[in-house]
Design an enzyme around this catalytic site. Structure first.
Site, PDB file in Angstrom:
ATOM      1  N   CYS A 129       0.796  -1.241   0.000  1.00 59.44           N
ATOM      2  CA  CYS A 129       0.000   0.000   0.000  1.00 59.44           C
ATOM      3  C   CYS A 129       0.821   1.280   0.000  1.00 59.44           C
ATOM      4  O   CYS A 129       0.342   2.319  -0.450  1.00 59.44           O
ATOM      5  CB  CYS A 129      -0.963   0.010   1.185  1.00 59.44           C
ATOM      6  SG  CYS A 129      -2.287  -1.189   0.987  1.00 59.44           S
ATOM      7  N   GLN A 130       2.039   1.241   0.548  1.00 59.76           N
ATOM      8  CA  GLN A 130       2.835   2.471   0.522  1.00 59.76           C
ATOM      9  C   GLN A 130       3.261   2.757  -0.920  1.00 59.76           C
ATOM     10  O   GLN A 130       3.632   1.812  -1.627  1.00 59.76           O
ATOM     11  CB  GLN A 130       4.086   2.341   1.397  1.00 59.76           C
ATOM     12  CG  GLN A 130       4.692   3.689   1.736  1.00 59.76           C
ATOM     13  CD  GLN A 130       5.930   3.598   2.631  1.00 59.76           C
ATOM     14  OE1 GLN A 130       6.554   2.549   2.742  1.00 59.76           O
ATOM     15  NE2 GLN A 130       6.283   4.685   3.268  1.00 59.76           N
ATOM     16  N   GLY A 279      11.953  -4.778   1.791  1.00 56.12           N
ATOM     17  CA  GLY A 279      11.108  -5.006   2.965  1.00 56.12           C
ATOM     18  C   GLY A 279      10.078  -3.914   3.073  1.00 56.12           C
ATOM     19  O   GLY A 279      10.254  -2.829   2.511  1.00 56.12           O
ATOM     20  N   MET A 280       8.971  -4.210   3.748  1.00 54.76           N
ATOM     21  CA  MET A 280       7.930  -3.211   4.002  1.00 54.76           C
ATOM     22  C   MET A 280       7.514  -3.378   5.454  1.00 54.76           C
ATOM     23  O   MET A 280       7.164  -4.484   5.886  1.00 54.76           O
ATOM     24  CB  MET A 280       6.751  -3.422   3.030  1.00 54.76           C
ATOM     25  CG  MET A 280       5.584  -2.489   3.269  1.00 54.76           C
ATOM     26  SD  MET A 280       6.040  -0.749   3.008  1.00 54.76           S
ATOM     27  CE  MET A 280       4.980   0.042   4.217  1.00 54.76           C
ATOM     28  N   GLU A 281       7.519  -2.249   6.172  1.00 54.06           N
ATOM     29  CA  GLU A 281       7.383  -2.264   7.629  1.00 54.06           C
ATOM     30  C   GLU A 281       5.953  -2.442   8.131  1.00 54.06           C
ATOM     31  O   GLU A 281       5.565  -1.796   9.108  1.00 54.06           O
ATOM     32  CB  GLU A 281       7.982  -0.974   8.183  1.00 54.06           C
ATOM     33  CG  GLU A 281       7.229   0.332   7.791  1.00 54.06           C
ATOM     34  CD  GLU A 281       7.728   0.992   6.504  1.00 54.06           C
ATOM     35  OE1 GLU A 281       8.259   0.288   5.630  1.00 54.06           O
ATOM     36  OE2 GLU A 281       7.568   2.211   6.387  1.00 54.06           O
ATOM     37  N   HIS A 305      16.229  -2.727   9.491  1.00 57.72           N
ATOM     38  CA  HIS A 305      15.593  -1.525   8.941  1.00 57.72           C
ATOM     39  C   HIS A 305      14.075  -1.542   9.198  1.00 57.72           C
ATOM     40  O   HIS A 305      13.520  -0.585   9.747  1.00 57.72           O
ATOM     41  CB  HIS A 305      15.891  -1.422   7.442  1.00 57.72           C
ATOM     42  CG  HIS A 305      15.280  -0.221   6.796  1.00 57.72           C
ATOM     43  ND1 HIS A 305      15.954   0.970   6.645  1.00 57.72           N
ATOM     44  CD2 HIS A 305      14.046  -0.022   6.280  1.00 57.72           C
ATOM     45  CE1 HIS A 305      15.148   1.857   6.068  1.00 57.72           C
ATOM     46  NE2 HIS A 305      13.989   1.273   5.827  1.00 57.72           N
ATOM     47  N   GLU A 306      13.438  -2.643   8.834  1.00 59.04           N
ATOM     48  CA  GLU A 306      11.972  -2.695   9.005  1.00 59.04           C
ATOM     49  C   GLU A 306      11.592  -2.681  10.484  1.00 59.04           C
ATOM     50  O   GLU A 306      10.583  -2.093  10.873  1.00 59.04           O
ATOM     51  CB  GLU A 306      11.373  -3.906   8.277  1.00 59.04           C
ATOM     52  CG  GLU A 306      11.727  -4.025   6.785  1.00 59.04           C
ATOM     53  CD  GLU A 306      11.627  -2.736   5.977  1.00 59.04           C
ATOM     54  OE1 GLU A 306      10.838  -1.856   6.354  1.00 59.04           O
ATOM     55  OE2 GLU A 306      12.375  -2.603   4.981  1.00 59.04           O
ATOM     56  N   HIS A 309      11.573   0.802  11.819  1.00 55.61           N
ATOM     57  CA  HIS A 309      10.344   1.543  11.496  1.00 55.61           C
ATOM     58  C   HIS A 309       9.279   1.397  12.592  1.00 55.61           C
ATOM     59  O   HIS A 309       8.353   2.205  12.644  1.00 55.61           O
ATOM     60  CB  HIS A 309       9.753   1.042  10.177  1.00 55.61           C
ATOM     61  CG  HIS A 309      10.284   1.716   8.947  1.00 55.61           C
ATOM     62  ND1 HIS A 309      10.240   3.083   8.761  1.00 55.61           N
ATOM     63  CD2 HIS A 309      10.850   1.217   7.820  1.00 55.61           C
ATOM     64  CE1 HIS A 309      10.752   3.385   7.565  1.00 55.61           C
ATOM     65  NE2 HIS A 309      11.137   2.267   6.978  1.00 55.61           N
ATOM     66  N   GLU A 328      12.161   7.617   6.537  1.00 57.51           N
ATOM     67  CA  GLU A 328      13.280   6.789   6.065  1.00 57.51           C
ATOM     68  C   GLU A 328      14.650   7.240   6.580  1.00 57.51           C
ATOM     69  O   GLU A 328      15.517   6.410   6.809  1.00 57.51           O
ATOM     70  CB  GLU A 328      13.254   6.703   4.536  1.00 57.51           C
ATOM     71  CG  GLU A 328      11.989   6.039   3.971  1.00 57.51           C
ATOM     72  CD  GLU A 328      11.759   4.593   4.450  1.00 57.51           C
ATOM     73  OE1 GLU A 328      12.698   3.949   4.966  1.00 57.51           O
ATOM     74  OE2 GLU A 328      10.601   4.125   4.311  1.00 57.51           O
ATOM     75  N   ASP A 385       6.088   7.146  -6.425  1.00 57.05           N
ATOM     76  CA  ASP A 385       6.823   5.976  -6.944  1.00 57.05           C
ATOM     77  C   ASP A 385       7.857   6.385  -8.003  1.00 57.05           C
ATOM     78  O   ASP A 385       8.852   5.702  -8.199  1.00 57.05           O
ATOM     79  CB  ASP A 385       5.867   4.942  -7.556  1.00 57.05           C
ATOM     80  CG  ASP A 385       5.026   4.245  -6.491  1.00 57.05           C
ATOM     81  OD1 ASP A 385       5.479   4.176  -5.326  1.00 57.05           O
ATOM     82  OD2 ASP A 385       3.919   3.791  -6.811  1.00 57.05           O
ATOM     83  N   TYR A 393      16.603   8.628   2.515  1.00 54.78           N
ATOM     84  CA  TYR A 393      17.293   7.661   3.373  1.00 54.78           C
ATOM     85  C   TYR A 393      18.662   8.188   3.800  1.00 54.78           C
ATOM     86  O   TYR A 393      18.976   8.284   4.981  1.00 54.78           O
ATOM     87  CB  TYR A 393      17.525   6.332   2.624  1.00 54.78           C
ATOM     88  CG  TYR A 393      16.287   5.539   2.306  1.00 54.78           C
ATOM     89  CD1 TYR A 393      15.444   5.928   1.260  1.00 54.78           C
ATOM     90  CD2 TYR A 393      15.955   4.395   3.016  1.00 54.78           C
ATOM     91  CE1 TYR A 393      14.322   5.194   0.942  1.00 54.78           C
ATOM     92  CE2 TYR A 393      14.827   3.652   2.704  1.00 54.78           C
ATOM     93  CZ  TYR A 393      14.007   4.054   1.669  1.00 54.78           C
ATOM     94  OH  TYR A 393      12.893   3.330   1.365  1.00 54.78           O
TER      95      TYR A 393
END
Ligand code: BES
Ligand code: ZN
Length: 614
Positions: A129-130, A279-281, A305-306, A309, A328, A385, A393
């Site tokens: 969704c992000q 990865g997605m948090e 990293h995730e 978050h 980020e 996107d 980052y």
């Protein structure tokens, strides 16, 4: 009337949604979800209410209290970035029940057919969704300025199971008439061979953190609050469990540095290779690419990293994508602190060095569009996107590291904890951070030019490369390659993926084709199991016009859908001053053959790369 976010139709004068109750009926035969969403607003509203949608078919909108229809209009104008606003006319209502169907081309969803899965027996579907794709699953105020609690009932075929970034309540048979709302025909909802999986999310989250996956999913327990989930293949589950065995240690380090872990569980879901990110948090259930499983526990960096978050991003969230660096940049800083604690200073320095090179390269990419070299950006009319980059980052990391150097680590650690405690479960902007910084670190603005850092373009003069012997050694070896010297076996004896990655990234963009093949025949980089290494090498090979590697390029582009690999490979093929007709034809053919296997977000990104250069 004013929008509160450049990527949402949400209006500043409208009440925000506080709770969403979803019923989702998954139809794998049509790749659609028949759904209902019950939205609760923070206050009753009279007049129009604007919701975000993308490619949804709206069936009905009612006031669930009186069971009366509410007038609504789905705009026929489709904004290429924001989608279609759904306007509902309210008359002192605080609840809205919408029934609707998703489209097979929903931008958040990838539907995999059985042959596209590991076991080849059952279909699979998952979300991403992000930044602004939640609206392609359900109508909502799709801005991170809004935080919602939710519950969800997923009606799925009984052979499958569902996971969500939410607490699992139960798996049960569908109740005839027992659900408050029916997303579709009651006879369908209660049909034989279906089960319902129920979830609830009690903590308020921004809509981009909504996530589910449905398929033949199994798990292994790897810690007191961590299971790793993946397609139910013993070899995949075992490899994942081994790779992520150190997760609990990292959670403890995170708690020590940033305060309590507030999300109760920290589960991991390893997705099919087409997952578009590393990865997605997603809270309680991080989504990961299978490319992080390399058999040497190096996936720890992505997990760090995730995990980070959980504090920076999920507890404190950027109010809009203009402030994305708050998510980020902080998380990259926090990730490196966790990596330093569990893997040591040298590895952390390598990561800082890889990031530095990435940041320098982005300056070149955005040389005609310097807006996106800023931390605080203006994304009006811009698809997030399309401008996704290392800048938030790595420049964000550099900014926080600069503050750390100024006030010393103990004081900075104390500041970070205080910042997280002060803003948890809030969505904030850059100015709120800067005000908090100035109040808690009096005089900081005299030492560091906060405006240059947040609003200026380029890399500020007081940014810095890491100080580390191993880092310096690798960069100087890369410079020697220009004079034709390759590193010796002895020099690379202890190199793992990250050392090679740093080395390759620091080589010139292109070299003599003979040098590329010589390097590869000695170190077999084109065959590396580590995609970071393999892709960095292939990028060099393409830029150096070594066509003997194109079959490996093609294979790579067809086996993974992670955009971190697709972007540089497709870009290297089509970009540049020299004539590249053959490469362009090659890139287009590979994309047309691989397209169906990519997530819709990745399809869009590759399309935009190719269209820019044709
Ligand atoms: N939240 C991001 C992924 C993301 C960003 C998705 C923007 C959609 C829009 C995630 O936390 C991330 O940064 N992933 C990195 C991991 C890496 C920095 C270790 C990735 O996917 O490469
Ligand atoms: Zn991130």
């Amino acid at each position: 009337m004013a929008p509160i976010d450049p990527h949402s139709f949400t209006d500043s004068t409208h009440p925000l949604t506080t709770h969403i109750s979803l019923s989702l009926y998954f139809d794998f035969s049509t790749s659609t979800i028949s759904s209902s969403a019950l939205l609760t607003l923070c206050a009753p509203h009279t007049g129009d209410l604007l919701l975000d949608t993308r490619s949804l078919t709206i069936k009905s909108v009612i006031d669930p209290i009186n069971n009366t229809p509410l007038p609504f209009c789905l705009s026929s104008d489709v904004d290429p970035i924001k989608g279609q606003p759904l306007t509902v006319s309210l008359n002192n209502n605080s609840k809205i029940l919408i029934t609707f169907v998703t489209s097979p081309s929903s931008s958040a969803l990838q539907w995999l057919t059985p042959p596209q899965t590991f076991n080849k027996k059952f279909p699979f579907v998952y979300t991403q969704c992000q930044s602004i794709h939640a609206r392609s699953i359900f109508p909502c105020q799709d801005t991170p300025a809004s935080r919602v609690r939710y519950n969800a009932k997923l009606n799925i075929p009984h052979q499958l199971s569902a996971v969500m970034s939410a607490r699992h309540v139960e798996r049960r048979a569908p109740l005839a008439g027992g659900d408050s709302s029916f997303a579709c025909d009651e006879s369908l909802w209660c049909a034989e061979g279906r089960v319902v999986e129920e979830f609830t999310m009690e903590q308020p989250i921004p809509p981009y953190l909504f996530a589910f996956a449905v398929g033949e999913i199994g798990f292994r327990e790897v810690g007191p609050r961590t299971k790793v989930f993946a397609e139910s293949v013993p070899a995949v589950l075992d490899a994942a469990a081994k790779e992520f065995a150190g997760t609990e240690d990292m959670i403890r380090v995170g708690e020590k540095l940033f305060g309590d872990y507030d999300w109760e569980r920290f589960d991991l879901l390893v997705l099919p290779p087409s997952f578009p990110y590393g990865g997605m948090e997603n809270p309680r259930m991080v989504f990961l690419t299978p490319t992080v499983i390399k058999g040497d526990a190096s996936g720890a960096q992505v997990v760090a990293h995730e995990l980070a978050h959980s504090w920076t991003g999920n507890l404190i969230t950027n109010k809009t994508n203009d402030h994305f660096w708050l998510n980020e940049g902080f998380t990259t800083y926090a990730e490196r602190r966790i990596v330093e604690a569990v893997q040591g200073e040298d590895i952390a320095a390598l990561n800082i060095g890889i990031g530095w090179k990435g940041l320098v390269d982005e300056m070149e990419r955005f040389k005609d569009n310097v807006e996106f070299t800023k931390l605080l950006t203006n994304q009006e009319g811009v698809d997030p996107d399309d401008v996704y980059s290392q800048v938030p980052y790595e420049k964000g990391f550099q900014f926080l590291w600069r503050i750390e150097r100024q006030i010393g680590r103990p004081a900075f650690d104390e500041f970070l904890k205080k910042y997280i405690a002060a803003f948890k479960f809030q969505s904030i902007d850059t100015y709120m951070f800067l005000d908090f910084l100035k109040v808690n670190v009096p005089g900081i603005e005299k030492e560091i030019d906060l405006k240059i850092w947040t609003e200026g373009t380029g890399i500020p003069f007081d940014a810095m490369e890491p100080v580390s012997n191993i880092y310096k050694k690798i960069v100087s070896l890369a410079n020697e390659f220009k004079q034709g010297r390759m590193p010796s076996e002895e020099e690379v004896a202890n190199w793992h993926g990250q050392e090679w990655e740093l080395y390759l990234e620091n080589l010139p963009k292109s070299v003599e084709a003979s040098q590329v093949t010589a390097l590869d025949s000695r170190y077999r980089l084109s065959e590396s199991k580590d995609y970071e290494v393999k892709v960095a090498f292939l990028q060099l090979a393409i830029a150096s016009r070594c066509s003997e590697y194109y079959n490996i390029v093609e294979k790579t582009l067809k086996e993974v859908g992670r955009m971190k690999y697709l972007r540089p490979l497709y870009t290297a093929l089509v970009q540049g001053n020299v004539k590249k007709e053959e490469e362009k034809i090659f890139a287009q053919r590979v994309f047309s053959e691989a397209r169906e296997t990519y997530h819709p977000i990745a399809q869009g990104v590759v399309e935009s790369i190719l269209s820019k250069h044709l």
